[in-house]
Design a protein around this motif. Structure first.
Motif, short mmCIF file in Angstrom:
data_model
loop_
_atom_site.label_atom_id
_atom_site.label_comp_id
_atom_site.label_asym_id
_atom_site.label_seq_id
_atom_site.Cartn_x
_atom_site.Cartn_y
_atom_site.Cartn_z
N TYR A 91 -48.91 -103.47 -18.34
CA TYR A 91 -48.51 -103.79 -17.63
C TYR A 91 -48.04 -102.96 -16.73
O TYR A 91 -48.14 -102.45 -15.59
CB TYR A 91 -48.07 -105.00 -16.81
N PHE A 92 -46.72 -102.28 -16.67
CA PHE A 92 -46.10 -101.04 -16.39
C PHE A 92 -46.93 -99.94 -16.06
O PHE A 92 -47.10 -99.56 -14.88
CB PHE A 92 -45.08 -100.36 -17.34
N PRO A 93 -48.07 -99.50 -17.05
CA PRO A 93 -48.58 -98.04 -16.26
C PRO A 93 -49.57 -98.44 -14.68
O PRO A 93 -49.80 -97.02 -14.56
CB PRO A 93 -49.98 -98.04 -17.64
N CYS A 94 -49.96 -100.08 -14.48
CA CYS A 94 -50.44 -100.15 -12.90
C CYS A 94 -49.16 -100.03 -12.50
O CYS A 94 -49.64 -99.59 -11.02
CB CYS A 94 -51.40 -101.02 -13.42
N SER A 108 -46.89 -89.24 -12.74
CA SER A 108 -46.45 -89.44 -14.60
C SER A 108 -47.22 -91.12 -14.63
O SER A 108 -46.75 -91.83 -14.37
CB SER A 108 -45.75 -89.59 -15.58
N GLN A 109 -49.07 -90.70 -14.98
CA GLN A 109 -49.77 -91.41 -14.70
C GLN A 109 -50.11 -92.29 -16.02
O GLN A 109 -50.08 -93.50 -15.80
CB GLN A 109 -51.54 -91.72 -14.18
N SER A 110 -49.80 -92.01 -16.55
CA SER A 110 -50.06 -92.62 -18.77
C SER A 110 -48.83 -92.73 -19.09
O SER A 110 -48.16 -91.03 -19.23
CB SER A 110 -51.42 -92.43 -19.27
N GLY A 246 -53.23 -97.78 -23.11
CA GLY A 246 -54.43 -98.02 -22.68
C GLY A 246 -55.54 -96.92 -23.90
O GLY A 246 -57.21 -96.84 -24.33
N SER A 247 -54.90 -97.84 -25.58
CA SER A 247 -55.20 -97.91 -26.78
C SER A 247 -55.16 -98.94 -27.55
O SER A 247 -53.62 -99.19 -27.21
CB SER A 247 -55.63 -96.08 -27.20
N SER A 248 -55.59 -99.34 -28.57
CA SER A 248 -55.24 -100.20 -29.87
C SER A 248 -54.12 -99.00 -30.19
O SER A 248 -54.00 -99.53 -31.60
CB SER A 248 -56.45 -100.79 -30.39
N THR A 249 -53.75 -98.16 -30.49
CA THR A 249 -53.02 -97.48 -31.86
C THR A 249 -52.47 -97.34 -31.83
O THR A 249 -51.26 -97.21 -30.98
CB THR A 249 -54.21 -95.90 -31.07
N THR B 39 -55.17 -100.66 -16.79
CA THR B 39 -54.69 -99.69 -17.15
C THR B 39 -55.94 -98.67 -17.35
O THR B 39 -56.24 -97.16 -16.80
CB THR B 39 -54.68 -99.76 -18.61
N SER B 40 -57.69 -98.75 -18.25
CA SER B 40 -59.00 -98.59 -17.90
C SER B 40 -58.99 -97.46 -16.58
O SER B 40 -59.14 -96.20 -16.19
CB SER B 40 -59.62 -98.62 -18.23
N VAL B 41 -58.33 -98.39 -15.93
CA VAL B 41 -58.15 -97.57 -14.34
C VAL B 41 -58.41 -96.28 -13.92
O VAL B 41 -58.10 -95.55 -13.62
CB VAL B 41 -58.47 -99.09 -12.45
N ILE B 42 -56.28 -96.41 -14.20
CA ILE B 42 -56.02 -95.25 -13.95
C ILE B 42 -56.26 -94.09 -15.16
O ILE B 42 -56.15 -93.14 -14.87
CB ILE B 42 -54.28 -95.97 -15.07
N LEU B 43 -56.42 -94.87 -16.43
CA LEU B 43 -57.12 -93.83 -17.13
C LEU B 43 -57.80 -93.46 -16.94
O LEU B 43 -58.67 -91.22 -16.43
CB LEU B 43 -57.38 -93.96 -18.70
N ASP B 44 -59.50 -93.20 -16.14
CA ASP B 44 -60.17 -93.09 -15.34
C ASP B 44 -59.55 -91.63 -14.07
O ASP B 44 -60.92 -91.31 -14.01
CB ASP B 44 -61.23 -94.21 -14.70
N ARG B 45 -58.89 -92.36 -13.36
CA ARG B 45 -58.26 -91.21 -12.73
C ARG B 45 -58.17 -90.21 -13.25
O ARG B 45 -57.24 -88.63 -12.52
CB ARG B 45 -57.25 -92.24 -11.66
N LEU B 46 -57.08 -89.99 -14.64
CA LEU B 46 -56.57 -88.82 -15.27
C LEU B 46 -57.97 -87.85 -15.29
O LEU B 46 -58.80 -87.53 -15.07
CB LEU B 46 -56.41 -88.65 -16.43
#
Lengths: 314, 217
Positions: A91-94, A108-110, A246-249, B39-46
């Motif tokens: 949740y925090f990324p958004c 820092s978007q990700s 953004g990944s399951s890694t 999250t994937s929306v954010i990743l797309d914006r990268l």
């Protein structure tokens, strides 16, 4: 107590007391039913399932005998991971993105979070406290909204299914949670000590106390047993996991506290494990590591042993 | 001719269900990663370069062996498992120098890129030998659990614990099986076998005890 000691004590206290606001929704015919609660960052969702079910049962009695799980935007929530970690990871990324957007700068978007394996021993600081800027400008929504599900399609590929039932045919969430979480502790105990002996040698009473401490969030109880598990002087290896949003890694690699005579720092580990993210040519190392919800960029040069002892030995 | 009951497995010419016959445990398809939409929306914006950094990172972890075999650079191949961080750096590029490299921004970005790439390959080669992306596991029964006829198997590093559980329940025709590592803890099904091997191996094997009931509470 010296100044620095009291600062560290302060941090530890905040880590232990960190809370997350959760809104749990259940789809219902007319309108969704809501259940609001705050959960400690270092606690687990499955410990709250009984309370949540007791409430939603009033609206949908069928929920009582079926295994429930939580979902965030269609993603099943792994109940065996600490709540704070899940919040930071999912949740925090958004929150960060919408905040940086509103400040019209994207720094820092990700981010990637790292979290010690010994999760229930690890404590967390609430996000809003760790982010000083956030106090001047409130975050868009600090409450994490999750959906409760309980139909026949329990996502066994993503989540551990609960195997035990109580006598009245309801699911015994706590018994299985205990089994899984204590196993995770054994694993990190093995990494820390080079053997799982300290935790395997605990008496039944001690083990019960440790679990009760985790379940009831009682620092005294946890600490008294923790002292027997965590090595006093030298850690054999440091249990580190790095999760990437953004990944399951998951990166999980043995990390030694020292290299020859020098201490291994957080930066060393990140560069070593994730060179593309943390050792980049264009100095665009845009990823931010988070430990227990704290942005850890300022801890790059701190030794990993020092960081983890703050988290483990409260 | 008499038929030998406990024969060694034939070559793979006629074995459809090779997982039952050979000492190699077949791969299970990895579950598709579920990512929250936000999250994937954010990743797309990268930006493109950031996205690439992220993709490479993820690929390098998930299929680290694949990544290194694709690389055009020849690697020095000394298998030692994924070496722990403190030891690994003694090899070709010490950590100190990689840190100083970061501060010397005078070099052009392409130079730097090749340095990074080389460094990365060094990491790859020291981490995992590209020749042996597989690990060895040894199954040990606990209590009255049926004994498996062959004990030692190889399996790909990137497989998860769930693959082993499925394999054992099928092979031993059990309803459920509990796996233990180092006779102490039970890993969660989503854990990566390569990672477990690196942390908890004994010699060159990951010893896995299995039981049809709970063995170590």
């Amino acid at each position: 107590m010296t100044d620095s000691e009291s600062v560290i004590y302060d941090v530890k206290e905040k880590l232990w007391n960190g809370l997350i606001k959760i809104c749990i929704k259940l789809k219902d015919d007319n309108d969704d039913k809501e259940f609001l609660l705050t959960i400690h960052r270092n606690s687990y969702f499955s410990l709250y399932f009984e309370t949540i079910i007791a409430y939603f049962r009033l609206f949908q009695p069928a929920i009582y005998e079926k295994p429930v799980w939580l979902e965030y935007e269609g993603v099943p929530i792994k109940w065996n991971l600490p709540v704070g970690l899940l919040y930071d990871f999912l949740y925090f990324p958004c929150i960060v993105a919408s905040k940086s957007q509103s400040q019209s700068q994207s720094q820092s978007q990700s981010q990637s979070q790292s979290q010690s394996q010994s999760q229930s021993q690890s404590q967390s600081q609430s996000q809003s406290q760790s982010q000083s800027q956030s106090q001047s400008q409130p975050l868009p929504n600090n409450t994490w909204t999750l959906y409760l599900k309980y139909d026949e399609n329990y996502p066994t590929t993503d989540l551990l299914p609960f195997v035990y039932k109580k006598q009245d045919r309801s699911i015994d969430y706590k018994r299985f949670s205990r089994e899984v979480i204590v196993n995770q502790l054994k694993q990190s105990c093995y990494v820390l000590n080079g053997s799982a002996k300290p935790i395997m040698d605990l008496s039944e009473i001690d083990l019960n106390q440790l679990w009760n401490g985790i379940e009831t969030h009682n620092l005294m109880m946890v600490n008294s047993i923790n002292g027997k598990i965590i090595p006093k002087y030298e850690y054999s290896k440091i249990p580190v996991r790095i999760l990437i949003s953004g990944s399951s890694t998951i990166v999980q690699s043995p990390v030694f506290p020292n290299k020859d005579t020098t201490k291994v720092t957080l930066k060393n580990i990140l560069v070593e494990q994730l060179p593309y993210l943390f050792d980049n040519p264009d100095s665009s190392n845009f990823a931010t590591p988070y430990i227990q919800g704290i942005a850890a960029k300022s801890l790059y040069d701190v030794s990993i042993q020092e960081i983890i002892s703050c988290i483990l030995q409260l | 001719m008499s038929t030998i009951i406990h024969s060694e497995p034939d070559d793979d010419s006629s074995s459809e269900s090779s997982s039952d016959r050979s000492n190699f445990i077949e791969d299970e398809k990895p579950a598709v990663a579920k990512i929250p939409l936000s999250t994937s929306v954010i990743l797309d914006r990268l930006s493109y370069s950031k996205k690439q950094q992220l993709d490479r990172t993820i690929n390098s972890i998930r299929h680290d062996t694949v990544a290194s075999s694709e690389s055009p650079v020849t690697l020095s191949r000394s298998f030692s498992g994924r070496k722990p961080i403190s030891v690994r750096t003694e090899e070709s590029l010490p950590q100190e120098s990689s840190l100083t490299l970061t501060s010397t921004s005078t070099s052009t970005s392409t130079d730097r890129r090749t340095q990074i790439l080389q460094q990365f390959h060094t990491r790859q080669s020291s981490n995992v030998s590209s020749e042996t992306p597989k690990i060895t596991v040894r199954f040990v029964p606990i209590g009255s659990t049926p004994i498996i006829d062959k004990k030692v198997f190889t399996i790909n590093r990137h497989q998860s614990v769930a693959t082993l559980t499925k394999f054992l329940t099928k092979k031993l025709r059990l309803n459920s099986v509990h796996l233990y590592i180092q006779s102490s803890f039970s890993p969660t099904p989503d854990e990566n076998l390569g990672d477990l091997f690196d942390s908890f191996r004994t010699g060159e094997e990951l010893i896995i005890s299995y039981c049809n009931t709970i063995a170590f509470g």
